[in-house]
Design a protein around this motif. Structure first.
Motif, PDB file in Angstrom:
ATOM      1  N   ALA A 485     -28.761   3.191  -2.636  1.00 47.77           N
ATOM      2  CA  ALA A 485     -29.406   3.123  -3.754  1.00 47.77           C
ATOM      3  C   ALA A 485     -28.907   2.307  -5.203  1.00 47.77           C
ATOM      4  CB  ALA A 485     -29.862   4.847  -4.213  1.00 47.77           C
ATOM      5  N   GLN A 486     -29.328   1.543  -5.811  1.00 46.13           N
ATOM      6  CA  GLN A 486     -28.574   0.935  -6.948  1.00 46.13           C
ATOM      7  C   GLN A 486     -30.017   0.277  -7.701  1.00 46.13           C
ATOM      8  OE1 GLN A 486     -25.228   0.837  -7.569  1.00 46.13           O
ATOM      9  NE2 GLN A 486     -26.148   0.042  -9.244  1.00 46.13           N
ATOM     10  N   ALA A 487     -29.322   0.354  -9.087  1.00 47.63           N
ATOM     11  CA  ALA A 487     -30.265   0.253  -9.539  1.00 47.63           C
ATOM     12  C   ALA A 487     -29.933  -1.667 -10.196  1.00 47.63           C
ATOM     13  CB  ALA A 487     -30.493   0.558 -10.758  1.00 47.63           C
ATOM     14  N   LEU A 488     -30.584  -2.539 -10.307  1.00 48.14           N
ATOM     15  CA  LEU A 488     -30.425  -3.657 -10.283  1.00 48.14           C
ATOM     16  C   LEU A 488     -30.236  -4.602 -12.071  1.00 48.14           C
ATOM     17  CD1 LEU A 488     -31.910  -5.365  -6.918  1.00 48.14           C
ATOM     18  CD2 LEU A 488     -29.111  -4.683  -7.650  1.00 48.14           C
ATOM     19  N   GLN A 489     -29.760  -5.568 -12.462  1.00 48.40           N
ATOM     20  CA  GLN A 489     -29.092  -6.271 -13.829  1.00 48.40           C
ATOM     21  C   GLN A 489     -30.398  -7.599 -13.508  1.00 48.40           C
ATOM     22  OE1 GLN A 489     -25.841  -5.583 -15.742  1.00 48.40           O
ATOM     23  NE2 GLN A 489     -26.291  -2.205 -15.360  1.00 48.40           N
ATOM     24  N   PRO A 490     -30.485  -8.241 -14.082  1.00 44.42           N
ATOM     25  CA  PRO A 490     -31.025  -9.537 -14.577  1.00 44.42           C
ATOM     26  C   PRO A 490     -29.552 -10.456 -13.792  1.00 44.42           C
ATOM     27  CG  PRO A 490     -31.919  -8.377 -16.510  1.00 44.42           C
ATOM     28  CD  PRO A 490     -30.882  -7.623 -15.379  1.00 44.42           C
ATOM     29  N   GLY A 491     -29.311 -10.879 -13.313  1.00 41.83           N
ATOM     30  CA  GLY A 491     -28.460 -11.797 -12.500  1.00 41.83           C
ATOM     31  C   GLY A 491     -27.282 -11.318 -11.306  1.00 41.83           C
ATOM     32  N   ASP A 492     -27.490 -10.320 -11.437  1.00 44.00           N
ATOM     33  CA  ASP A 492     -27.069  -9.942  -9.571  1.00 44.00           C
ATOM     34  C   ASP A 492     -27.711 -10.695  -8.878  1.00 44.00           C
ATOM     35  OD1 ASP A 492     -26.075  -7.253 -11.696  1.00 44.00           O
ATOM     36  OD2 ASP A 492     -27.746  -5.887 -10.462  1.00 44.00           O
ATOM     37  N   GLU A 493     -26.058 -10.894  -8.376  1.00 47.04           N
ATOM     38  CA  GLU A 493     -26.506 -11.069  -6.998  1.00 47.04           C
ATOM     39  C   GLU A 493     -25.948 -10.827  -5.749  1.00 47.04           C
ATOM     40  OE1 GLU A 493     -24.742 -15.785  -4.456  1.00 47.04           O
ATOM     41  OE2 GLU A 493     -23.358 -14.318  -6.652  1.00 47.04           O
ATOM     42  N   LEU A 494     -26.443 -10.140  -4.623  1.00 44.13           N
ATOM     43  CA  LEU A 494     -27.121  -9.427  -3.897  1.00 44.13           C
ATOM     44  C   LEU A 494     -26.493  -9.978  -2.102  1.00 44.13           C
ATOM     45  CD1 LEU A 494     -30.432  -7.178  -4.199  1.00 44.13           C
ATOM     46  CD2 LEU A 494     -27.639  -6.605  -4.241  1.00 44.13           C
ATOM     47  N   GLY A 495     -25.231  -8.797  -1.368  1.00 47.73           N
ATOM     48  CA  GLY A 495     -25.024  -9.860  -0.380  1.00 47.73           C
ATOM     49  C   GLY A 495     -24.462  -8.873   0.845  1.00 47.73           C
ATOM     50  N   VAL A 496     -23.801  -9.057   2.191  1.00 49.39           N
ATOM     51  CA  VAL A 496     -22.886  -7.586   2.977  1.00 49.39           C
ATOM     52  C   VAL A 496     -21.997  -9.109   3.097  1.00 49.39           C
ATOM     53  CG1 VAL A 496     -22.948  -8.168   5.119  1.00 49.39           C
ATOM     54  CG2 VAL A 496     -25.103  -8.290   4.826  1.00 49.39           C
ATOM     55  N   MET A 497     -21.251  -7.116   2.761  1.00 49.33           N
ATOM     56  CA  MET A 497     -19.621  -7.759   2.609  1.00 49.33           C
ATOM     57  C   MET A 497     -19.061  -7.083   3.670  1.00 49.33           C
ATOM     58  SD  MET A 497     -18.288  -5.570  -1.394  1.00 49.33           S
ATOM     59  CE  MET A 497     -17.006  -6.403  -0.843  1.00 49.33           C
ATOM     60  N   LEU A 498     -17.699  -8.009   4.468  1.00 55.24           N
ATOM     61  CA  LEU A 498     -17.679  -7.971   5.950  1.00 55.24           C
ATOM     62  C   LEU A 498     -15.898  -7.692   5.618  1.00 55.24           C
ATOM     63  CD1 LEU A 498     -19.394 -10.787   7.436  1.00 55.24           C
ATOM     64  CD2 LEU A 498     -19.729  -7.375   8.350  1.00 55.24           C
ATOM     65  N   TRP A 499     -15.823  -6.580   6.323  1.00 56.38           N
ATOM     66  CA  TRP A 499     -13.867  -5.845   6.438  1.00 56.38           C
ATOM     67  C   TRP A 499     -13.247  -6.192   7.936  1.00 56.38           C
ATOM     68  CZ3 TRP A 499     -17.559  -3.277   3.848  1.00 56.38           C
ATOM     69  CH2 TRP A 499     -17.145  -3.436   2.535  1.00 56.38           C
ATOM     70  N   PRO A 500     -11.776  -6.005   7.792  1.00 52.94           N
ATOM     71  CA  PRO A 500     -11.511  -6.757   9.134  1.00 52.94           C
ATOM     72  C   PRO A 500     -10.975  -5.032   8.798  1.00 52.94           C
ATOM     73  CG  PRO A 500     -10.244  -7.735   7.225  1.00 52.94           C
ATOM     74  CD  PRO A 500     -11.324  -7.289   6.898  1.00 52.94           C
ATOM     75  N   THR A 501     -10.345  -4.098   8.115  1.00 55.80           N
ATOM     76  CA  THR A 501      -9.889  -3.296   7.924  1.00 55.80           C
ATOM     77  C   THR A 501     -10.635  -2.255   6.408  1.00 55.80           C
ATOM     78  OG1 THR A 501      -8.357  -1.581   8.308  1.00 55.80           O
ATOM     79  CG2 THR A 501      -8.254  -3.181   6.958  1.00 55.80           C
ATOM     80  N   HIS A 502     -10.765  -1.015   6.298  1.00 54.71           N
ATOM     81  CA  HIS A 502     -11.404  -0.647   5.893  1.00 54.71           C
ATOM     82  C   HIS A 502     -10.874   1.373   6.203  1.00 54.71           C
ATOM     83  CE1 HIS A 502     -14.438   1.591   2.634  1.00 54.71           C
ATOM     84  NE2 HIS A 502     -14.302   0.374   2.467  1.00 54.71           N
ATOM     85  N   PRO A 503     -10.457   2.355   4.613  1.00 55.80           N
ATOM     86  CA  PRO A 503      -9.933   3.437   4.250  1.00 55.80           C
ATOM     87  C   PRO A 503     -10.805   4.332   5.324  1.00 55.80           C
ATOM     88  CG  PRO A 503     -10.057   2.764   1.909  1.00 55.80           C
ATOM     89  CD  PRO A 503     -10.321   1.452   3.125  1.00 55.80           C
TER      90      PRO A 503
END
Length: 543
Positions: A485-503
């Motif tokens: 759930a995220q409000a968006l602003q003009p110019g926002d760029e969405l995508g997918v993030m991929l990690w080799p490790t995460h906390p």
């Protein structure tokens, strides 16, 4: 480890028999409360055996908070989280809006008393001063313990009764609590018709999906369970201590590395916990409608919004007045940079705890409705922004904006951001469940970790809603990702993030040295291809 499913079915049958037996002889209600206003430590006996003590019944300990106002009183039960003892003393004032959600939950007790509700805080079976062994909300054990508390309250407190009811044993009773303290309510309301309203918050629908996404151990939370089991905060047959050995370093994070019987037993144990397994076993018409206010957080990294969505759908299908509010922070992960936030859902819900208390007043004391308009769900999309909807947001589908991932190598330490190829039109919001079809290649034990990312002009990409999930190697893996759930602003760029490790998935031995549990190992590397569809829909305007 034995499978939990046969025990669950036996528990359902026994719970039904116990329910019928108990409902045939209602407790005798006193004309006045037998307890003076104030705080009282009490206990009663549950009809379920205590295998730890070797007795035919189980001691259930609880604390009663009797208000100063004269009775009859409505009754609210508050349950704590997993491993958390009951509140045994009157909490301090609720004057820190951004304090820990769990601390604030207990601080609602004085406010409930001021509104004329008697309150009972209790120790679950296998917790604190109660006897018995932990059963993870077994309908034939844990739920019967809680029904015994309500029986006790009917015998010792001057409880208000529903005026429209023809039953002498129909006191006005509601429940409240979060996490484990949210899960008990959904099941208890089905097994005890005296429950008039429930407020389950930050809780699960499928515990196996939450702790083992795609069979990958969410190590930080498993570690907490292990720690509580080893330190005696919960008492069971040693199951939680055994779980600590399922994925010790240097083993990989997936259940593929443990004996199949142990892995299956753990999955079954988690999958059988809570009300959804009970609901799936019921014949049509067996489950009853119940009035409910669900509260969940999009940045809850243990129980994401997907859990609340499933619980909402199930409750709505049964009938009753079912409401849903989402806020920002629930189970936060400090090592991932998350912090407590005030439970706000836009301007209409400046404090979700006040909304919970208003809901209980409405259902138990016939107070006028406050807050959101009838039939409106509130979804927080920022610290002070929210979306109002008449129903749950739709999941992403093939017509939704799509991120194409073309053989991305994920290794080392830094995350990889794969942007959406086309900009998001103005007036949109990111709200709902993303869908994915992925090919993941890697060595045995490797894992792909992914979430949605948001990059604003001149800034690095950030994780949306704090949600990261795991995917094991395989071709054509189709899955639902954690809701966002995220409000968006003009110019926002969405995508997918991929990690080799995460906390959320890595080893955390430094946090609790005595309890090393598995996580994604250093050196994890995968190649990811596929598509992720984003739940981008028109915004109804900032509320």
């Amino acid at each position: 480890m034995p499978s939990f499913r046969p025990a669950l079915w036996a528990g359902i049958v026994l719970a039904t028999a116990l329910l019928a037996a108990c409902s045939s002889s209602p407790p005798t209600a006193p004309a006045t409360s037998l307890l003076a206003p104030g705080v009282h430590q009490q206990s009663t006996q549950s009809p379920v055996a205590d295998p730890v003590a070797g007795t035919a019944s189980t001691r259930v300990a609880f604390t009663v908070f009797v208000p100063e106002t004269p009775g009859p009183h409505t009754l609210v039960l508050i349950g704590g989280g997993f491993g958390e003892p009951r509140t045994a003393a009157l909490p301090g004032p609720d004057n820190e809006p951004a304090a820990s959600y769990w601390r604030r939950m207990q601080r609602q007790i004085p406010k409930l008393m001021a509104r004329g509700h008697a309150v009972i805080s209790f120790d679950y079976r296998g917790h604190g001063d109660s006897g018995g062994d932990l059963r993870m909300l077994d309908p034939a054990a844990d739920m019967q313990d809680l029904r015994a508390i309500i029986d006790w309250a009917e015998r010792h407190l001057h409880l208000a009764r529903r005026a429209s009811s023809t039953r002498a044993d129909d006191p006005l009773v509601a429940t409240m609590g979060g996490s484990y303290g949210g899960a008990y309510q959904l099941l208890l309301a089905q097994l005890d018709p005296r429950i008039d309203a429930i407020v389950p918050t930050m809780t699960w629908s499928r515990l196996d999906h939450d702790l083992l996404p795609d069979g990958v151990v969410k190590s930080g939370w498993l570690q907490l369970e292990c720690f509580l089991g080893q330190r005696g905060k919960v008492r069971d047959d040693g199951r939680f201590v055994k779980l600590c050995g399922l994925a010790k370093p240097p083993q990989p994070a997936t259940l593929d590395a443990v004996p199949p019987a142990d892995a299956r037993g753990y999955v079954d144990y988690l999958a059988g916990s809570g009300w959804q397994p009970w609901l799936r076993q019921q014949a049509p018409g067996r489950a009853r409608p119940v009035d409910a206010l669900l509260v969940q957080a999009d940045e809850d990294v243990l129980f994401p919004l997907n859990d609340a969505f499933e619980n909402y759908r199930s409750l709505k299908a049964l009938g009753g007045d079912v409401r849903l509010i989402t806020v920002r922070a629930g189970h936060v992960h400090s090592l991932a940079g998350q912090k407590n936030q005030a439970p706000v859902c836009g301007q209409a819900v400046p404090d979700a705890f006040d909304t919970m208390l208003d809901f209980l007043d409405e259902k138990l004391r016939n107070a006028p409705r406050k807050g959101l308009p009838v039939g409106t769900l509130c979804f927080a999309t920022g610290e002070r922004s929210a979306e109002w909807r008449a129903d749950l947001p739709p999941d992403a589908d093939p017509a939704s904006p799509r991120v194409n991932i073309a053989a991305v190598e994920v290794a080392g330490a830094a995350p990889v951001f794969v942007p959406l190829s086309t900009p998001v039109p103005a007036g949109q919001v990111l709200l709902g469940v993303p869908r994915a079809r992925l090919d993941v290649a890697g060595a045995p034990g490797s894992v792909a970790l992914l979430g949605l990312g948001l990059r604003r002009t001149g800034q690095p990409p950030v994780l949306v809603s704090g949600q990261v999930t795991a995917v094991r190697p395989g071709q054509g893996r189709e899955l639902a990702l954690p809701a966002v759930a995220q409000a968006l602003q003009p110019g926002d760029e969405l995508g997918v993030m991929l990690w080799p490790t995460h906390p959320q998935f890595q080893h955390m031995k430094s946090v609790v040295e005595a309890v090393p549990v598995g996580g994604v190992l250093p050196g994890n590397a995968v190649r990811v291809s596929g598509q992720v569809w984003l739940p981008v829909t028109p915004s109804g305007g900032i509320r």
